[in-house]
Design an enzyme around this catalytic site. Sequence first.
Site, PDB file in Angstrom:
ATOM      1  N   SER A 198       4.639  -8.652   7.359  1.00 56.66           N
ATOM      2  CA  SER A 198       3.233  -8.921   8.258  1.00 56.66           C
ATOM      3  C   SER A 198       3.108  -9.965   8.661  1.00 56.66           C
ATOM      4  O   SER A 198       3.039 -10.454   7.535  1.00 56.66           O
ATOM      5  CB  SER A 198       1.903  -7.982   7.702  1.00 56.66           C
ATOM      6  OG  SER A 198       1.385  -7.898   8.184  1.00 56.66           O
ATOM      7  N   TYR A 211      -3.792  -4.223   1.552  1.00 47.74           N
ATOM      8  CA  TYR A 211      -2.148  -4.133   3.152  1.00 47.74           C
ATOM      9  C   TYR A 211      -1.913  -6.228   2.266  1.00 47.74           C
ATOM     10  O   TYR A 211      -0.477  -6.108   1.885  1.00 47.74           O
ATOM     11  CB  TYR A 211      -2.855  -3.865   4.244  1.00 47.74           C
ATOM     12  CG  TYR A 211      -1.699  -4.475   4.949  1.00 47.74           C
ATOM     13  CD1 TYR A 211      -0.734  -3.175   4.654  1.00 47.74           C
ATOM     14  CD2 TYR A 211      -0.842  -4.891   6.013  1.00 47.74           C
ATOM     15  CE1 TYR A 211       0.207  -3.392   5.851  1.00 47.74           C
ATOM     16  CE2 TYR A 211      -0.112  -5.097   7.062  1.00 47.74           C
ATOM     17  CZ  TYR A 211       0.842  -4.136   6.478  1.00 47.74           C
ATOM     18  OH  TYR A 211       1.820  -3.765   8.023  1.00 47.74           O
TER      19      TYR A 211
END
Length: 355
Positions: A198, A211
């Site tokens: 990501s 995250y």
Amino acid sequence: MQRAAGTSNSMWSALVSLVILLICVYLYLGVHIVIYSAFTVGLLLMAQVLSQRGRGMSEGFERAVLITGCDSGFGYQLAKTLDSMGFTVFGGCLCSDGHGAQTLAKEGSQRLRVLQLDVTRDEDVRLAKALVEANLPEKGLWAVVNNAGISDWGETEWNSIEDYQKMADINLFGSIRTSIAFLPLVRASKGRMVFVSSIFAFFNCMNMGAYSMSKRGLEAFADCLRVELSSFDVKVSIIQPGNFGPATNIRTKKTTQEIWDKLDEEHKLIFNRSYIEIANSYFQSSCNAGFKDCRMVIDAMVHALTAPNPKARYLLVSLVERMFFSVFSLLPTVIKDAVFTISPIYHKRKAMLYL
């Protein structure tokens, strides 16, 4: 034609980013550094063009690919795409009897096999490996796509240790567990290892600590693996999607009340409930503003699996975001941190906290 257009857009994006970069370097360091930087980046661009020459694989007959997280999103779409290209696809699903898994099994060809695979369970990985080994086509297991993952948001103090552990168990250790188990098969075919990361692996955005931690760790693992596996002619690629929330439905939806109820009394004295409500609304609206189609990511995955010289990283964002990240990565930390103060949510947060 579509791939040629994609390559052309990528080159224009790189050139625009280069111009902006050189202007910034000139303003800060002067003309000599600009000349050196232009020469260096020019060589890198030339190397990239040369590395993408060659036709690569147009079909995947007699080659197998294992994909984790095929219940929905990227994994689901990639499984269907590779199946249509002739690959033997093993689609690992968290719920093999769920809607996504059953749809894949129904709509796919005989080459697509859905299997139960919770990447946090050693037993699931062991059974999946046994099933894959027993059903490999002639050219073996070509690739593993570590796609399974979850996303969540929240300030550092809103999360419990269990929240961090769950995020790491799936996004980081799940990929490590799967990779180690299947590496001997991929090494034998001199194939590919692909990791879905990501932009938050390198962009330290507020409220994304858990995250970001899992994805930054994943990239560190993949980078080390890429260096090690180069001796065996195995290529390792990292996919870095931007905001594809609407396309994948990966975002976690939770109410203000759920967040508030999770805080202990000490943190309720620090964080204003009204701020939590505003932050929740801001996060959800930001996610909803993302890409509504995941074709860009699927094309990058296919390139990583089939190109003769795949990229080490595929940054999949809009042109404006690409230019921003090109400049952002060069800034000193103090300026990077100051960028976040531009966000309206930052000022609302600071004004509403119980200091």
